[in-house]
Motif scaffolding. Structure first.
Motif: not given
Lengths: 391, 236
Positions: A104, A108, A149, A183, A187
């Motif tokens: 993830e 991201i 990130s 996550l 998103i």
């Protein structure tokens, strides 16, 4: 020559470059040889006859003709996997646990980079940018994604892993899977609230979609043109630069040596005055930044992303890390390149050899077959250290 | 005022009361030894001083400053160096890198380089092994490395945990010679040892630990002549 090599800094740059070249050539040659042998055996088979009808060439010729393109694609994919795999392996090195939410972190990075480019596109500056300008925007997108990130990775460690540091090893692993799902939906939520959809497409800009013709192979039928997309070159160059930089940080700088000390013996590292928590945060920061950059490169190569985009590359990069020997940085590089090559070969030839019964969509079988084989027969991986070394 | 002072310190591992009100002082320039049988609480005492364990009751002071609740990496910054139990050599770092990590808190690169040079004059053997991985060294060489590494941060006091453990007699002699030499140059040392005979021969003062309490303390010569100590620890 001796004088040059004596300089530690230069050696730490040339050595990983040499290793990468060796891994690419080695993995490429190995898979090519296997493919060539298979094609040789398949002469006279149904697949051979079918190719003679449709392409006016035998299976041996066809396999050879496709080879350069397959190698280029495999290398591109391999470097992306390597960049992600390093995030898994670095965190495993210092904490001995698999950060399943790393996929993830990758997603991201992809979203932040793509949203940045979409925003720039709306402003109209992307279309107006010259060739040099478009590269500058790509570098900016990479930088923004790396910061995002890296920060999320640090925050994640601070909130979801650090409180569990002294729990049994399974507990942070479960926490990581939870973070991963959470996550993904964060998103998805952010994207649907702000844009009303949850997949995004990287805007077309610069000359990244152009193809550079390398050479063409004369065959019995139409000649096969071998070319490389500009974006593939960008992906390879960017990944190589980052991998060299990471290698330099870990091997030649003071903080890199501190990372290795913490990985080898956390208690003694603390007794040497090394702030263990700070070093662990820094490890998540650079692993996360690398994963985020890989996300942007992935989006550049495959154009469309969605909130679950991290899952498959993440799983494959994890497989790559295990294949190379988890915890070992060079191993992650080797594993990534091998897996990229394997996937590219399977994708290109599976349909041909099975006469379309199994298409390239089955290529992932091979990646995960590798995972199972490695875990059963060589759990320490190709370049892994003896597990028992850590007392 | 003593350099290092433990006042009525209690240490626990979970529910196990490992240290029951221990008071120790070490003055500048001294070699003080802590002797006792296995499980007496010697290593626990060092863990408490170095910050790996925090006392439930009692106070630890270094140079007048309370270090009772400090994290290990901050304790080192006060000037307390550590040669840990089992040596704690980083197995996949080279000898030079191990020494560099010993000097982690020192900003000046030249200072670190000088420290490494000094370590090599102290233990010429390490110079020969400079680029070898720590894990490939013999036990004696690892002890030399751990000792040299502990000195890299220029500590005002060096804590040594069982430096003689698992070493051949000739190497034990060598390590104790170095302890004497370091002390002659002004380094204060707190030495934890099972090898009571050797420890008492280099120390100025000694404490005898028994199941978490100090049962005897005083000048090393007097402790060495104590009837009970001679029977229990010296085998005489």
């Amino acid at each position: 020559m001796r004088k040059i090599l004596a300089s530690e800094a230069l050696r730490e740059i040339l050595l990983p470059l040499g290793r990468m070249a060796l891994f690419v050539v080695g993995a490429g040659a190995l898979f090519s040889a296997i493919m060539f042998a298979l094609a040789f055996l398949a002469q006279g088979s149904g697949a051979d006859k079918l190719l003679l009808e449709t392409h006016k060439m035998g299976i041996l010729e066809y396999t050879l003709g496709q080879l350069p393109q397959v190698l280029i694609d495999g290398m591109t994919l391999g470097f992306v996997y390597a960049a992600i795999a390093l995030g898994y392996t670095m965190v495993y090195g210092v904490l001995e646990f698999i950060n399943f939410a790393h996929s993830e972190i990758f997603a991201i990075g992809a979203f932040v980079g793509v949203e940045f480019l979409i925003f720039m596109d709306r402003l109209g500056v992307l279309a107006a940018a010259g060739p040099l300008g478009s590269y500058m925007y790509l570098v900016l997108a990479l930088a923004v994604a790396m910061i995002a990130s890296g920060s999320v990775a640090v925050l994640m460690e601070r909130t979801a892993y650090r409180p569990l540091r002294n729990s049994p090893r399974l507990v942070p692993l479960i926490s990581a899977i939870g973070v991963s799902f959470a996550l993904q939906d964060v998103i998805r939520m952010v994207e649907s609230l702000t844009t009303g959809q949850f997949y995004r497409v990287i805007p077309t800009f610069g000359n990244f979609d152009e193809r550079v013709a390398l050479f063409s192979i004369p065959t019995g039928g139409a000649p096969i043109a071998v070319n490389i997309q500009v974006k593939s070159i960008v992906v390879i160059v960017a990944a190589v630069l980052m991998l060299v930089a990471l290698n330099y940080i870990v091997n030649a700088t003071k903080i890199g040596k501190a990372i290795r000390s913490v990985a080898q013996d956390r208690t003694t590292a603390a007794l040497m005055g090394i702030g263990v928590n700070g070093i662990i945060s820094f490890t998540f920061l650079i692993g996360g930044a690398l994963g985020g950059a890989a996300g942007v490169l992935y989006a550049l190569k495959f154009t469309r992303i969605d909130p679950f985009v991290g899952f498959m590359p993440g799983m494959k990069a994890f497989t790559a890390a295990v294949l190379g020997g988890i915890g070992n940085l060079t191993g992650a590089l080797l594993g990534g390149i091998c897996l990229g090559m394997l996937e590219s070969f399977a994708g290109a030839y599976l349909g041909t050899f099975t006469m379309g019964r199994f298409g390239s969509e089955y290529k992932d079988i091979f990646a995960f077959l590798i995972l199972i084989i490695v875990i059963i027969f060589k759990p320490s991986g190709l370049l892994g250290e003896q597990v028992s070394q850590k007392a | 005022m003593s350099l290092l002072e433990l006042h009525e310190v209690h240490g626990y591992y979970g529910n196990i009361h490992a240290l029951k009100g221990v008071s120790i002082t070490v003055d500048e320039g001294e070699v003080v030894t802590l002797i006792g049988a296995n499980g007496a609480g010697k290593t626990t005492t060092l863990r408490l001083i170095s910050g790996l364990l925090h006392p439930k009751k009692g106070k630890l002071r270094f140079d007048g400053k309370d270090i009772s609740t400090m994290a290990p990496h901050m304790v080192l910054r006060q000037g307390i160096g550590m040669v840990p139990e089992g040596r704690g050599v980083f197995p996949r770092l080279t000898v030079r890198e191990n020494l560099e990590m010993g000097g982690f808190i020192i900003k000046d690169k030249n200072d670190v380089r000088k420290g490494i040079e000094y370590a090599f004059t102290l233990f010429p053997r390490l110079k020969e092994r400079e680029n070898q991985k720590g894990g490939t060294l013999s036990g004696g060489e690892q002890q030399m490395l751990a000792t040299a590494r502990g000195l890299m941060s220029h500590p005002r006091i060096l804590l040594m945990d069982e430096p003689s453990m698992g070493l051949a007699p000739v190497l034990v002699d060598q390590i104790f010679d170095v302890i004497r030499e370091l002390n002659a140059q002004g380094t204060t040392i707190l030495l934890v040892e099972q090898n009571a005979l050797m420890a008492l021969s280099v120390a100025h003062r000694a404490y005898v630990l028994q199941t978490g309490s100090i049962v005897l303390s005083g000048k090393a010569v007097d402790v060495a002549n104590d009837e009970n100590v001679r029977k229990a620890y010296l085998g005489l």
